[in-house]
Design an enzyme around this catalytic site. Structure first.
Site, PDB file in Angstrom:
ATOM      1  N   TYR B 101       0.838  -1.212   0.103  1.00 23.19           N
ATOM      2  CA  TYR B 101       0.122   0.069  -0.056  1.00 23.19           C
ATOM      3  C   TYR B 101       0.735   1.204  -0.075  1.00 23.19           C
ATOM      4  O   TYR B 101       2.004   1.275   0.658  1.00 23.19           O
ATOM      5  CB  TYR B 101      -0.834   0.091   1.311  1.00 23.19           C
ATOM      6  CG  TYR B 101      -1.655   1.276   1.349  1.00 23.19           C
ATOM      7  CD1 TYR B 101      -3.031   1.575   1.015  1.00 23.19           C
ATOM      8  CD2 TYR B 101      -1.001   2.456   2.169  1.00 23.19           C
ATOM      9  CE1 TYR B 101      -3.660   2.436   1.155  1.00 23.19           C
ATOM     10  CE2 TYR B 101      -1.764   3.588   2.359  1.00 23.19           C
ATOM     11  CZ  TYR B 101      -3.116   3.675   1.753  1.00 23.19           C
ATOM     12  OH  TYR B 101      -3.846   4.616   1.897  1.00 23.19           O
ATOM     13  N   GLU B 189      -3.423   7.442  -4.144  1.00 26.85           N
ATOM     14  CA  GLU B 189      -3.359   6.251  -3.249  1.00 26.85           C
ATOM     15  C   GLU B 189      -3.130   5.244  -4.226  1.00 26.85           C
ATOM     16  O   GLU B 189      -4.004   5.094  -5.097  1.00 26.85           O
ATOM     17  CB  GLU B 189      -4.520   6.087  -2.377  1.00 26.85           C
ATOM     18  CG  GLU B 189      -4.604   4.635  -1.668  1.00 26.85           C
ATOM     19  CD  GLU B 189      -5.746   4.742  -0.723  1.00 26.85           C
ATOM     20  OE1 GLU B 189      -5.829   5.206   0.466  1.00 26.85           O
ATOM     21  OE2 GLU B 189      -6.941   4.307  -1.262  1.00 26.85           O
TER      22      GLU B 189
END
Lengths: 294, 383
Positions: B101, B189
């Site tokens: 992530y 993101e």
């Protein structure tokens, strides 16, 4: 007394020759604010109804001794205008510009903190500051504020700031200083800065605080009030009925999960001993009651 | 502005961030054609701006054209939490060794950028954040200084990314930071950022929110404007440049400033009404803006009364009043309205309004009274 600005504040208006800058700058002047200069690059030597215009803030400061700036410059150039004022040694900058790109704003704020620790920025995207009867910088209509104290007002929302002033005036309650901190993501001045200033000001006997959903500044203010403020505080938080997850206009007013909801903020403030009310009218009434008993 | 995944990937690609080969499809036939170009196996992904689309059946693997037809047919038109799928992204399926992530956003409390990297990416990242916050490496970045290679390396090491992924992840982080800052994003993101069995690192998903305030320096953003996500009222408001959020009540709200608009909704609720919308006409609104706002409210068939609440600062009372007069000339307003006008040039404004006042156009001096009157005109409080 008052906080941040008073009758000795000398103001340079950056963008005085533009539509908004001219309208509000001259209106501030008509109110009695010492508007000593304007700045518009390329228009040095001109004047706006007798107020001399300079090419740079540094020149304006050298010629007039300006010690505050009113930045009314479009979003593209606003961050640079703020930094120019700081570099010229201006200790207090009010920026009303709405719509400054977030990265420009974040950079400018951090440059101020790192390189110009003596400069305070109010805003951007704020209505400004008024010490009634002494100095009005920004877009507040001066006649809606009653001079003399004993109440200090701090608000995140522009129009609610006016609402707060107006409700108190209707009830015959005066104001030392009313500060609109603005709802942008990176405000130069926050609730805690203003609460500390009001706590230190002997003429301010009570504080009215207008917040709104999103962010965590109201929660921080609650912590600060619990520890450092012994003056009575009345608080109103807008956005109780805002649906979660919807963005209500302000970059600042975004709810995520339970954090930043009006309910959470109201609970935090109530726990800090603040008189939490449900609408702007109640805020005025509660404050009038408190002032009567001072 | 929130980008769809496919737009986010296109934006990433501009900054050299590796994404899977793929294409956009609005029909089953287009999906088959894109699958052929990308090479089987492919993943078919619903393009909606809402989380949990995988669990809702909006992401499927296909080995051949028949499977593409079957899945694309099912996903197009699927309702995922109120979002109807109109578009698919079809990309070559990646072999995944590890899921990480990575993101950049603004930490408003710290007034600095925040970079986050985790070795435990994938669908459960929010649970990871709750249960094991230490599994996410965080770094605050001073926007006035920036983010360099050493910062990126520190982050991937702290996050515990696998050794073979580190160089690739550092490179992607540096590009992602450029995408965040130069690309004027509020959020970038990647979840998951994957490591393939061959040791390559790339972005398998893309979540990008652009900063609308920076649109003036990004003419290329025009291609991203996809207004399918908005309801009819919001689409009309958006086309007129108004800050509008549709709600489910019956009192139409027009106010200036987000705070006052929110407060107006609150007060309408307190006196027993329900706001039909939140509409902020902003600072400096003129007659044209007010007329547009009234047209948008007028298009909402649920509205039974309109409450205009203006406190002038930059906005001038006479401009607002002129706008109301103009709107009344331009369109037939279906609902009665209550107007509360105060602040800058309010008296001039009220004077102008006298010309149009009637039993359906009423001035009221205070916010609370005006709210009560609007609710009364709308047929009274709801139980």
């Amino acid at each position: 007394m008052s906080v941040f600005v008073d009758e000795n504040t000398k103001v340079v208006v950056q963008g005085l020759t533009g539509g908004q800058g001219r309208f509000h700058g001259l209106r501030n002047k008509a109110y009695g604010t010492k508007i000593v200069a304007g700045v518009t690059p390329g228009k040095g030597g001109q004047d706006v109804e007798g107020v001399p215009v300079f090419d740079t803030v540094a020149e304006a400061v050298a010629a007039t001794g300006a010690n505050a700036s009113f930045v009314s410059v479009p979003p593209k150039g606003a961050a640079a205008a703020i930094l120019e004022a700081a570099a010229a040694g201006i200790p207090f900058i009010v920026c009303i510009t709405e719509g400054i790109p977030a990265h420009d704003e974040a950079r400018a704020y951090n440059v101020l903190v790192d390189q110009y620790p003596g400069t305070r920025l109010l805003g951007p995207n704020c209505p400004g500051i008024i010490s009634p009867g002494k100095c009005n910088i920004g877009i507040t209509a001066g006649e809606i504020a009653l001079p003399g104290g004993p109440v200090g007002i701090v608000s995140r929302s522009g129009t609610l700031t006016y609402q707060a002033l107006y409700e108190l005036k209707q009830l015959g309650v005066g104001v030392t200083t009313c500060i609109g901190i603005g709802g942008d993501p990176v405000p130069g001045t926050n609730f805690v800065d203003c609460l500390a200033a009001f706590q230190a000001d002997p003429d301010t006997k009570a504080i009215s605080m207008f917040g709104e959903i999103g962010g965590s500044e109201e929660e921080k203010a609650a912590d600060f009030i619990a520890k450092e403020v012994d003056k009575p505080v009345v608080a109103y938080i807008a956005g109780v009925t805002a649906p979660p997850g919807k963005k209500m206009g302000h970059a600042g007013a975004i709810i995520s999960g339970s954090k930043g909801t009006a309910q959470a903020k109201m609970e935090a403030l109530a726990a800090a001993g603040v008189h939490v009310v449900n609408n702007p009218t109640e805020a005025g009434l509660k404050m009038a009651e408190i002032v009567k008993e001072l | 502005m929130d980008l769809f995944e496919y737009q986010g990937k296109q934006y990433f690609a501009r900054f050299g961030i590796p994404v899977s080969a793929g294409g956009v499809a609005d029909t089953v036939d287009e999906a088959v054609a894109e699958a052929h170009k990308a090479g089987y196996p492919v993943v078919i992904k619903a393009q909606v701006q809402v989380g949990g689309r995988g669990k809702a059946g909006g992401v499927k693997l296909a080995e051949n054209a028949d499977e593409v037809r079957f899945h694309a047919g099912n996903i197009l038109g699927l309702d995922i939490k109120g979002h109807v799928v109109r578009r698919l992204w079809v990309e070559h399926a990646s072999d995944i060794a590890k899921e990480y992530y990575a993101s950049f956003t603004l930490d408003r409390a710290a007034k600095k950028y925040l970079a986050m990297v985790s070795a435990r990416g994938g669908v459960e990242i929010e649970a990871v954040a709750d249960e094991d916050p230490d599994a996410i490496a965080r770094l605050h970045i001073n926007p006035a200084i920036g983010f360099d290679e050493a910062d990126a390396r520190q982050l991937v090491e702290e996050a515990g990314l696998d050794a073979e992924a580190r160089d690739g992840a550092v490179e992607i982080l540096r590009k992602l930071y450029r995408c965040y800052v130069e690309g004027d994003a509020d959020l970038v993101e990647i979840n998951p950022l994957i490591l393939t069995p061959e040791g390559k690192v790339h972005a398998l998903d893309a979540k990008v929110t652009l900063d609308d305030n920076a649109a003036f320096r990004h003419p290329e953003w025009d291609e991203f404007r996809d207004i399918d996500e908005f309801d009819e009222r919001e689409r009309l408001a958006r086309s007129k440049g108004l800050q509008y959020v549709g709600l489910d009540g019956f009192v139409g709200i027009i106010a200036n400033g987000a705070g006052l608009a929110m407060s107006t909704c609150d007060v309408v609720n307190q006196v027993g009404g329900r706001p039909a919308n939140f509409l902020d006409i902003g600072g400096g609104a003129n007659a044209e803006v007010m007329a547009n706002a009234l047209e948008v409210i007028n298009s909402d068939t649920n509205v039974r009364a309109i409450f205009i609440n203006i406190f002038g600062g930059i906005t001038r009372g006479e401009e607002v009043a002129n706008g109301i007069v103009t709107a009344l000339e331009r369109v037939e307003i279906g609902s009665p309205m209550v107007i509360r006008l105060d602040g800058t040039n309010a008296e001039e404004g009220r004077e102008i309004l006298k010309k149009v006042e009637s039993d359906r156009v009423i001035s009221s001096p205070t916010m609370l009274d005006a709210a009560r009157k609007a609710v009364e005109l709308a047929g009274g409080a709801t139980k």
